[in-house]
Enzyme design. Structure first.
Site, PDB file in Angstrom:
ATOM      1  N   HIS A  70       0.846  -1.185   0.000  1.00 41.06           N
ATOM      2  CA  HIS A  70       0.000   0.000   0.000  1.00 41.06           C
ATOM      3  C   HIS A  70       0.889   1.245   0.000  1.00 41.06           C
ATOM      4  O   HIS A  70       1.980   1.247   0.580  1.00 41.06           O
ATOM      5  CB  HIS A  70      -0.904   0.020   1.236  1.00 41.06           C
ATOM      6  CG  HIS A  70      -2.024  -0.963   1.160  1.00 41.06           C
ATOM      7  ND1 HIS A  70      -3.167  -0.823   1.906  1.00 41.06           N
ATOM      8  CD2 HIS A  70      -2.179  -2.106   0.445  1.00 41.06           C
ATOM      9  CE1 HIS A  70      -3.987  -1.836   1.657  1.00 41.06           C
ATOM     10  NE2 HIS A  70      -3.405  -2.626   0.768  1.00 41.06           N
ATOM     11  N   GLU A  72       0.835   4.036   1.562  1.00 43.46           N
ATOM     12  CA  GLU A  72       1.232   4.581   2.865  1.00 43.46           C
ATOM     13  C   GLU A  72       2.356   3.776   3.497  1.00 43.46           C
ATOM     14  O   GLU A  72       3.290   4.350   4.080  1.00 43.46           O
ATOM     15  CB  GLU A  72       0.028   4.623   3.818  1.00 43.46           C
ATOM     16  CG  GLU A  72      -1.087   5.552   3.380  1.00 43.46           C
ATOM     17  CD  GLU A  72      -2.145   4.841   2.547  1.00 43.46           C
ATOM     18  OE1 GLU A  72      -3.288   5.334   2.522  1.00 43.46           O
ATOM     19  OE2 GLU A  72      -1.837   3.792   1.928  1.00 43.46           O
ATOM     20  N   CYS A 100      -6.059   2.658   5.375  1.00 47.80           N
ATOM     21  CA  CYS A 100      -6.811   1.521   5.889  1.00 47.80           C
ATOM     22  C   CYS A 100      -6.250   1.110   7.259  1.00 47.80           C
ATOM     23  O   CYS A 100      -5.270   1.672   7.742  1.00 47.80           O
ATOM     24  CB  CYS A 100      -6.748   0.347   4.919  1.00 47.80           C
ATOM     25  SG  CYS A 100      -5.113  -0.436   4.814  1.00 47.80           S
ATOM     26  N   CYS A 103      -2.546  -0.001   7.267  1.00 46.42           N
ATOM     27  CA  CYS A 103      -1.592   1.108   7.182  1.00 46.42           C
ATOM     28  C   CYS A 103      -1.580   1.961   8.446  1.00 46.42           C
ATOM     29  O   CYS A 103      -0.564   2.569   8.786  1.00 46.42           O
ATOM     30  CB  CYS A 103      -1.931   1.987   5.978  1.00 46.42           C
ATOM     31  SG  CYS A 103      -1.756   1.163   4.392  1.00 46.42           S
TER      32      CYS A 103
END
Length: 214
Positions: A70, A72, A100, A103
């Protein structure tokens, strides 16, 4: 977990938002556009300190075949290496979509002071649904690892962030809207009880299996 405590700014004009936040979020949205053009879902993240970008990243899930890539998480990892320390207590993380839950824990553990995002993720969000980002229990029970809660600002350039998704894939964006998977522009209010045409659902599921463009 305690309910979300935040500074919602979806109703503010650009002139009322910190100019640095606007600048950083515009870069983040630009990166999300790049991600979409590279065959990824248009997620991106920027980490900055005193208005200077330390790290930036786009989603790498499809490209790398790795669900942990992801934007992040990649940005936090790069920032720690660039900054030369585990804690990023003087930094702000920008994301075009609310981080999310997966993260949000590393964001908390890295000590990031502020989190700024455009579009809310009401089903997977580590703030609007699960509130990992602002959970004070983590701070009080595991202060050595998590420290204080970061300031969270939502809705920055939501219209611009939403337009990237709409342009990237209009069909998938319609599915996202109908399901209420992302909330953004204006007041973050979407009606989630709209009918879901089966052809749109099929297109969405098919797109999830798409491969990056050659």
């Amino acid at each position: 977990m305690h309910g979300p405590t935040h500074e919602g700014i979806g109703h503010k004009t650009n002139s009322e938002i910190d100019p640095v936040d606007l600048l950083m979020m515009r870069r983040c949205i630009e990166l999300s556009d790049i991600a979409g053009k590279q065959g990824e879902f248009p997620f991106a993240s920027v980490i900055a300190r005193n208005g200077t970008i330390i790290a930036e990243a786009i989603n790498g899930v499809i490209r790398d075949g790795d669900v942990t890539r992801h934007a992040e998480l990649v940005a936090v990892s790069r920032a720690q290496r660039a900054f030369g320390k585990k804690k990023l207590s003087e930094c702000t993380l920008y994301s075009n979509v609310e981080p999310c839950v997966m993260c949000s824990f590393p964001i908390r553990e890295s000590g990031i002071a502020r989190v700024v995002f455009s579009l809310r993720s009401p089903f997977m969000g580590g703030f609007s649904r699960w509130n990992v980002l602002r959970d004070e229990v983590l701070s009080s029970k595991m202060r050595e690892a998590f420290g204080g809660v970061p300031k969270v600002i939502e809705g920055v350039l939501a219209h611009e962030a939403e337009e990237i998704w709409r342009t990237w894939n209009p069909i998938i964006w319609k599915v996202i809207q109908r399901r209420g998977c992302l909330e953004g522009a204006a007041d973050f209010c979407l009606h989630h009880d709209s009918p879901r045409p089966r052809n749109l659902v099929r297109a969405f599921l098919s797109a999830l299996r798409m491969k990056p463009k050659s």
